[in-house]
Design a protein around this motif. Structure first.
Motif, PDB file in Angstrom:
ATOM      1  N   LEU A  56       0.821  -1.210   0.000  1.00  0.00           N
ATOM      2  CA  LEU A  56       0.000   0.000   0.000  1.00  0.00           C
ATOM      3  C   LEU A  56       0.856   1.261   0.000  1.00  0.00           C
ATOM      4  CD1 LEU A  56      -2.847  -1.027   2.472  1.00  0.00           C
ATOM      5  CD2 LEU A  56      -3.024  -0.720   0.005  1.00  0.00           C
ATOM      6  N   LEU A  65      -3.795   5.198  -6.305  1.00  0.00           N
ATOM      7  CA  LEU A  65      -4.536   4.552  -5.222  1.00  0.00           C
ATOM      8  C   LEU A  65      -5.949   5.113  -5.115  1.00  0.00           C
ATOM      9  CD1 LEU A  65      -4.201   2.481  -2.920  1.00  0.00           C
ATOM     10  CD2 LEU A  65      -3.547   4.371  -1.437  1.00  0.00           C
ATOM     11  N   VAL A  90      -9.367   2.622  -5.286  1.00  0.00           N
ATOM     12  CA  VAL A  90     -10.306   2.407  -4.179  1.00  0.00           C
ATOM     13  C   VAL A  90     -11.672   3.033  -4.447  1.00  0.00           C
ATOM     14  CG1 VAL A  90      -8.448   2.233  -2.484  1.00  0.00           C
ATOM     15  CG2 VAL A  90      -9.541   4.429  -2.867  1.00  0.00           C
ATOM     16  N   LEU A 149     -14.428   0.837  -3.173  1.00  0.00           N
ATOM     17  CA  LEU A 149     -14.540   0.869  -1.713  1.00  0.00           C
ATOM     18  C   LEU A 149     -15.220   2.152  -1.251  1.00  0.00           C
ATOM     19  CD1 LEU A 149     -13.876  -0.479   0.989  1.00  0.00           C
ATOM     20  CD2 LEU A 149     -11.648   0.678   0.937  1.00  0.00           C
ATOM     21  N   SER A 150     -14.907   3.273  -1.899  1.00  0.00           N
ATOM     22  CA  SER A 150     -15.553   4.547  -1.557  1.00  0.00           C
ATOM     23  C   SER A 150     -17.053   4.478  -1.814  1.00  0.00           C
ATOM     24  CB  SER A 150     -14.937   5.689  -2.372  1.00  0.00           C
ATOM     25  OG  SER A 150     -13.567   5.833  -2.080  1.00  0.00           O
ATOM     26  N   SER A 190     -18.051   7.948  -5.098  1.00  0.00           N
ATOM     27  CA  SER A 190     -16.592   8.031  -5.148  1.00  0.00           C
ATOM     28  C   SER A 190     -16.121   9.453  -5.406  1.00  0.00           C
ATOM     29  CB  SER A 190     -16.050   7.100  -6.248  1.00  0.00           C
ATOM     30  OG  SER A 190     -16.597   7.457  -7.506  1.00  0.00           O
ATOM     31  N   VAL A 236     -11.872   8.114   2.250  1.00  0.00           N
ATOM     32  CA  VAL A 236     -11.561   6.676   2.114  1.00  0.00           C
ATOM     33  C   VAL A 236     -10.178   6.455   1.511  1.00  0.00           C
ATOM     34  CG1 VAL A 236     -12.287   4.486   1.093  1.00  0.00           C
ATOM     35  CG2 VAL A 236     -14.002   6.069   2.001  1.00  0.00           C
ATOM     36  N   PRO A 237      -9.864   7.011   0.324  1.00  0.00           N
ATOM     37  CA  PRO A 237      -8.508   6.810  -0.199  1.00  0.00           C
ATOM     38  C   PRO A 237      -7.430   7.440   0.679  1.00  0.00           C
ATOM     39  CG  PRO A 237      -9.722   8.378  -1.564  1.00  0.00           C
ATOM     40  CD  PRO A 237     -10.710   7.740  -0.659  1.00  0.00           C
ATOM     41  N   VAL A 240      -6.778   4.857   3.379  1.00  0.00           N
ATOM     42  CA  VAL A 240      -6.093   3.693   2.811  1.00  0.00           C
ATOM     43  C   VAL A 240      -4.627   4.018   2.522  1.00  0.00           C
ATOM     44  CG1 VAL A 240      -5.996   2.119   0.833  1.00  0.00           C
ATOM     45  CG2 VAL A 240      -8.202   2.710   1.838  1.00  0.00           C
TER      46      VAL A 240
END
Length: 234
Positions: A77, A85, A89, A92-93, A100, A108-109, A112
């Motif tokens: 990561l 990145l 992601v 995931l967002s 996103s 979120v990013p 991460v």
């Protein structure tokens, strides 16, 4: 490129942006940076402690394969550039936030990207703790969790504060880059006005404000670390 930087029109645009959009952009940058740092710390602090305590001769030994997996994940990561990145992601967002794009979605990013960095910083801070203190706690019958919570973490607080300050300023820089994917804050102001609309004076104002915020965070963090350092009190 910058020949009309201080033209009356550029100055008027910058002043208008200062009055209408930049105050809220400062708040968005502060909100995203602090929240992302806090969430990254929630994940990164335990990971950093485990990387030290979970070693073969640590206070809470973990299986070698598990420690290797944690190190690989953190290294992977950390090696991915933040802009890439952010895109990776997106799913995931959408799953966590529902979108996103936007200021909240960029958290979120940021988390991460930041928690592996914080984990390594915490690892370094924990390794600085005097091994004699840990051995003394073990000889008095303290459990591994007591050693971690009452010895290792408290003894490394000044270093932890300094490292969290580094992480905070790094995340602040990341948050500015998030303007490329529709994130808010000063990064969006710099990109939307300075890059897309060629209003370079507005871009410079946003950059200067980001620098000021970094200086404020760094000054506060340095003073807190010094205040918590027992060596300086003695």
């Amino acid at each position: 490129m910058y020949k009309d930087l201080f033209s009356p029109e550029s100055v008027a645009q910058a002043l208008d942006c200062l009055q209408t959009e930049i105050p809220f952009a400062i708040w968005e940058t502060f909100y995203v940076t602090v929240l992302a740092t806090a969430l990254s710390l929630v994940i990164g602090l335990p990971l950093g402690v485990l990387l030290v305590a979970g070693e073969k001769d640590g206070v809470l030994p973990l299986p070698a394969w598990l420690l290797s997996v944690l190190n690989v994940i953190i290294n992977l990561l950390r090696s991915v550039p933040f802009l890439i990145l952010m895109i990776m992601v997106f799913p995931l967002s959408r799953l966590l936030i529902g979108t996103s794009v936007g200021t909240t979605a960029t958290i979120v990013p940021l988390v991460v990207a930041a928690f592996p960095f914080i984990a390594r910083l915490v690892e370094g801070s924990i390794r600085e703790v005097d091994s004699n203190i840990i051995e003394a706690a073990q000889s008095m019958g303290a459990t591994p969790m007591q050693i971690i919570c009452k010895v290792m973490i408290p003894e490394s607080v000044p270093s932890l504060i300094s490292n969290v300050t580094i992480a905070l300023t790094t995340i602040l820089g990341y948050s500015a880059m998030s303007g490329i994917i529709g994130g808010g804050g000063l990064g969006k102001i710099a990109i939307d006005y300075g890059y897309y609309r060629y209003k370079y004076l507005v871009m410079f104002v946003a950059v200067i404000l980001l620098i000021i915020m970094v200086q404020i965070f760094q000054t506060v963090g340095t003073k807190l670390a010094a205040k918590c350092d027992k060596r300086l009190k003695g």
